[in-house]
Enzyme design. Structure first.
Site, PDB file in Angstrom:
ATOM      1  N   LYS A   1      42.119  34.399  38.634  1.00  0.00           N
ATOM      2  CA  LYS A   1      40.759  34.863  38.893  1.00  0.00           C
ATOM      3  C   LYS A   1      40.164  35.384  37.590  1.00  0.00           C
ATOM      4  CE  LYS A   1      41.827  36.446  43.569  1.00  0.00           C
ATOM      5  NZ  LYS A   1      42.007  37.645  44.407  1.00  0.00           N
TER       6      LYS A   1
ATOM      7  N   HIS B   1      42.113  49.791  49.419  1.00  0.00           N
ATOM      8  CA  HIS B   1      43.453  49.773  48.813  1.00  0.00           C
ATOM      9  C   HIS B   1      44.107  51.157  48.914  1.00  0.00           C
ATOM     10  CE1 HIS B   1      41.621  46.472  46.088  1.00  0.00           C
ATOM     11  NE2 HIS B   1      42.501  45.861  46.865  1.00  0.00           N
TER      12      HIS B   1
ATOM     13  N   SER C   1      37.036  44.216  46.734  1.00  0.00           N
ATOM     14  CA  SER C   1      36.713  44.369  45.307  1.00  0.00           C
ATOM     15  C   SER C   1      35.508  43.508  44.939  1.00  0.00           C
ATOM     16  CB  SER C   1      37.909  43.956  44.442  1.00  0.00           C
ATOM     17  OG  SER C   1      39.016  44.779  44.710  1.00  0.00           O
TER      18      SER C   1
ATOM     19  N   ARG D   1      42.551  43.012  56.461  1.00  0.00           N
ATOM     20  CA  ARG D   1      41.254  43.596  56.828  1.00  0.00           C
ATOM     21  C   ARG D   1      40.677  42.923  58.064  1.00  0.00           C
ATOM     22  NH1 ARG D   1      38.637  42.477  51.227  1.00  0.00           N
ATOM     23  NH2 ARG D   1      39.898  40.683  51.732  1.00  0.00           N
TER      24      ARG D   1
HETATM   25  O1  PNS Z   1      44.671  41.199  45.426  1.00  0.00           O
HETATM   26  P1  PNS Z   1      45.014  39.758  45.579  1.00  0.00           P
HETATM   27  O2  PNS Z   1      44.308  38.941  44.526  1.00  0.00           O
HETATM   28  O3  PNS Z   1      44.782  39.256  46.956  1.00  0.00           O
HETATM   29  O4  PNS Z   1      46.607  39.636  45.290  1.00  0.00           O
HETATM   30  C1  PNS Z   1      47.249  38.378  45.283  1.00  0.00           C
HETATM   31  C2  PNS Z   1      48.687  38.513  44.736  1.00  0.00           C
HETATM   32  C3  PNS Z   1      48.695  39.173  43.383  1.00  0.00           C
HETATM   33  C4  PNS Z   1      49.514  39.312  45.695  1.00  0.00           C
HETATM   34  C5  PNS Z   1      49.272  37.065  44.651  1.00  0.00           C
HETATM   35  O5  PNS Z   1      48.375  36.232  43.980  1.00  0.00           O
HETATM   36  C6  PNS Z   1      50.622  37.012  43.965  1.00  0.00           C
HETATM   37  O6  PNS Z   1      51.606  37.504  44.468  1.00  0.00           O
HETATM   38  N1  PNS Z   1      50.662  36.415  42.758  1.00  0.00           N
HETATM   39  C7  PNS Z   1      51.867  36.315  41.954  1.00  0.00           C
HETATM   40  C8  PNS Z   1      52.331  34.879  41.810  1.00  0.00           C
HETATM   41  C9  PNS Z   1      53.129  34.462  43.016  1.00  0.00           C
HETATM   42  O7  PNS Z   1      54.141  35.023  43.344  1.00  0.00           O
HETATM   43  N2  PNS Z   1      52.624  33.429  43.700  1.00  0.00           N
HETATM   44  C10 PNS Z   1      53.242  32.878  44.871  1.00  0.00           C
HETATM   45  C11 PNS Z   1      52.677  33.496  46.125  1.00  0.00           C
HETATM   46  S1  PNS Z   1      53.203  32.559  47.502  1.00  0.00           S
END
Ligand code: PNS
Length: 164
Positions: free
Chosen positions: A41, A17, A128, A90
């Site tokens: 999660k 990150h 993570s 990644r």
């Molecule tokens: O680190 P991660 O868990 O891969 O991040 C995922 C994240 C936080 C970017 C994604 O889950 C997100 O944007 N969540 C917010 C809710 C949202 O907008 N959902 C629609 C995505 S299409």
């Protein structure tokens, strides 16, 4: 002002990150690293802990702010005036879900672009969840996480293990 948001769970933040943040920050005037609050999660670290660790790891990066958000990412991007969402890729396996997310976000907010940065080879294997798994078995995570927060991460992982 060019504002970008780098969203994620950051449970916990890894060197992968940090690599993306260090490379995205020079591309914009302000980079907001945004921790998702309403995460499905089962996170090891509380949102406040994740924000605090990011702040420590990113101290001295002048145009980088750490925040948290609830709800849709595109709503948060609009609220903060961000024109771009940064995501790291990644491996090929990341591509499918990231493409789906970027397409859906584009559909909901046409003016917000998703910009992908390829994670540097050094960190392409680091995640993570791997940090938590290796740390949970007492393995060495020192080359996967920022030195300033390594002890905090190890303690958090251990506490979670003890609660089981
Ligand atoms: O680190 P991660 O868990 O891969 O991040 C995922 C994240 C936080 C970017 C994604 O889950 C997100 O944007 N969540 C917010 C809710 C949202 O907008 N959902 C629609 C995505 S299409």
């Amino acid at each position: 002002m060019r504002i970008a948001v780098y969203p994620g769970s950051f449970d916990p933040v890894t060197n992968g990150h940090i690599d993306i943040i260090e490379r995205a920050a020079p591309l914009c005037d302000k980079l907001i690293v945004a921790v998702l609050r309403n995460n499905n999660k089962n996170c090891t670290f509380a949102v406040e802990e994740r924000v605090g660790m990011l702040q420590k790891a990113l101290a001295g990066m002048d145009n980088v702010q750490v925040d948290s958000f609830d709800g849709l990412l595109v709503d948060y991007a609009r609220q903060t005036g961000a024109q771009a969402i940064i995501r790291g890729l990644r491996m090929v396996s990341d591509f499918e879900s990231e493409l789906a997310m970027a397409s859906m976000n584009k559909k909901m907010a046409h003016e917000v672009e998703t910009v992908f940065l390829m994670t540097s080879n050094t960190w392409s294997h680091v995640s993570s969840s791997m940090v938590k798994e290796i740390g949970g078995f007492g393995g060495d995570i020192s080359d996967m996480v920022p030195p300033a927060i390594r002890v905090e991460i190890e303690a958090g992982i251990k506490q979670k293990e003890d609660e089981r």
